[in-house]
Motif scaffolding. Structure first.
Motif: not given
Length: 497
Positions: A235-239
């Motif tokens: 669930s970590v944001a892609l950036p």
């Protein structure tokens, strides 16, 4: 003009027809949640319009793309052909972190084959190559290769509806895509789904060890402060994810044999055996193989800012194998035999990292009874970066996909095309004709013009002006490599004994 609907296992699709070629773009072949194995896409009943490229796989500069919907492919097929056509299945390169099928317009090749041309997207960077199965994330290993296998399965099952012959599929790829081809060709799940293989500029080491891949994953989890909760990486944001990978990659680059942190991994499950061992034991002797490289492969990487990590690691690996004295002997010989326009250091690195590993794989396949052809692309396309850097990495690929008399635009790579010179057209036409002959028959040229690679002659085809054949195993450089390699092998045998 829109085409009639074409049925597929997932639902009917509609493409666009122009100049007697039908193009179907952005056709979903799978869908996948992050770090999960690709699955068939949801079925549809109404004809789906497939006239625009699908979403790119998330990558630097394109992190706004939809992860779940990036697994699509593109099909170009000649209109009005009444027989099944051979199929070229192409896997793009980009150091395992960039690129996409949208950079390769197959209309020209399809029309002039005639052939069916397929380009695919697969997951890139951490989404496709971060090995997390040892950290409790189930099937999260070799996901990009599993994506390519899912695309091949889709093509084998559906391509007849587009005019293609499912029994005449050529696996092809360039750079990272060539590594994918070599690995994919050896998978038991791919057997019977392709009939020949083409690998252009495959890196010297095609497969990473499971231990190194696990170390990369561990460091990424540490960088994200997720060592105690690895599942949270989903669930970590892609950036944030890609930034963490970039930081880890900069620190790890000098610790890998290839200078890269991603690639297919010898995980014991998806890739159970070292691909070169599979070629060597004759398991693929019935698969015709074409291996190619560009004369000045390393120039592009030497001129990058800073120079690519593979420069340092290649020199370090040669020194480790032959000692400092062996390295200095090689460099001295390269200086003494350099062309006027040749950088001896670059030429040595190109041989070590690109040309010699390709020749070694050709020898393994030939010795096992397989038909193999070896080529080198010596032509300098009149297109940047080749105009200023010579026939460096990707020069052959630019000519392969050209729509004569023009080079095509590469939207993802952000490279513009442009008009070709007469020399470009001459060399590109020969290269394309050889490829289409190989895709059609498994032989790139008549034997008199281009003999297959066999021991001890080892013919090397040179794509330049003119096209010609040279013996690979002659010359001062080749003899010194053989001498140093024999000395190294004897040393290892003494140490083992």
């Amino acid at each position: 003009m829109l085409t009639n609907a074409v049925p597929t296992a997932n639902g009917p699709v509609i493409g666009a027809e122009q100049e007697a070629v039908r193009a179907f773009k952005g056709v979903p072949f799978a869908t996948a949640r992050r770090f999960a194995r690709a699955m068939p896409p949801p079925a549809w009943t109404e004809p789906r319009r497939c006239t625009d490229y699908g979403a790119y796989a998330p990558q630097p500069g394109h992190l706004d793309q939809a992860e779940e919907s990036c697994l699509s492919l593109n099909v170009w097929t000649p209109a009005g052909v009444d027989r099944p056509l051979p199929v070229m299945f192409f896997i793009h390169g980009g150091a395992f972190v960039t690129g996409g099928g949208a950079d390769y317009d197959g209309a020209f090749l399809a029309k002039h084959g005639p052939a069916v041309i397929v380009t695919i997207n697969y997951r890139l960077g951490p989404l496709g190559f971060l090995q997390l199965h040892r950290h409790g994330l189930g099937e999260a290993n070799n996901l990009a290769l599993q994506d390519a296998l899912a695309a091949l399965d889709w093509v084998h099952a559906n391509i007849a509806n587009f005019g293609g012959d499912p029994d005449a599929i050529t696996l092809s790829g360039q750079s990272a895509g060539a590594s994918m081809v070599i690995a994919l060709a050896t998978l038991p799940q791919a057997r019977g789904k392709f009939s020949r293989a083409l690998a252009l500029s495959a890196p010297g080491r095609n497969i990473m060890s499971a231990d190194h891949a696990d170390e990369v994953a561990r460091r990424v989890l540490d960088e994200l402060e997720l060592a105690r909760d690895p599942a949270a990486i989903a669930s970590v944001a892609l950036p944030k994810l890609f930034a963490a990978v970039e930081r880890v990659g900069r620190r790890l680059a000098d610790e890998t044999e290839s200078g890269t942190v991603f690639g297919p991994v010898l995980d014991g499950t998806v890739i159970a055996r070292e691909p070169r061992d599979v070629f060597a034991d004759g398991s693929l002797r019935d698969i015709p193989l074409w291996l190619g490289s560009c004369r000045d492969e390393m120039v592009m990487f030497l001129k990058s800012t800073p120079p690519a990590a593979m420069i340092r690691t290649t020199e370090r690996n040669v020194r480790a194998a032959f000692g400092d004295a062996g390295w200095e002997r090689l460099l001295s010989d390269y200086r003494a035999t350099a062309r006027v326009d040749e950088d001896p250091y670059e030429a040595l690195l190109s041989d070590a990292f690109w040309h010699r590993p390709m020749a070694d794989l050709a020898r393994l396949h030939a010795a096992a009874g397989g038909a193999v052809w070896l080529s080198r692309f010596d032509h300098r396309p009149a297109l940047e970066p080749f105009l200023s850097q010579g026939p460096t990495h990707g020069a052959d690929n630019a000519c392969l996909w050209a729509h004569l008399p023009d080079f095509i635009d590469r939207p993802i790579l952000k490279r513009k095309g442009g008009p070709m010179t007469p020399a470009d057209i001459d060399v590109a036409a020969r290269f394309q004709a050889s490829l289409l002959r190989f895709v059609t028959s498994g032989v790139p040229d008549v034997a008199e013009a281009w003999p297959r690679f066999e021991l001890p002659q080892e013919p090397l085809a040179i794509f330049g002006q003119p096209f010609h054949i040279v013996p690979l195993n002659e010359g001062v450089r080749s003899r010194l490599w053989v001498e140093l390699s024999a000395s190294d092998n004897n040393k290892k045998m003494r140490e083992a004994g």
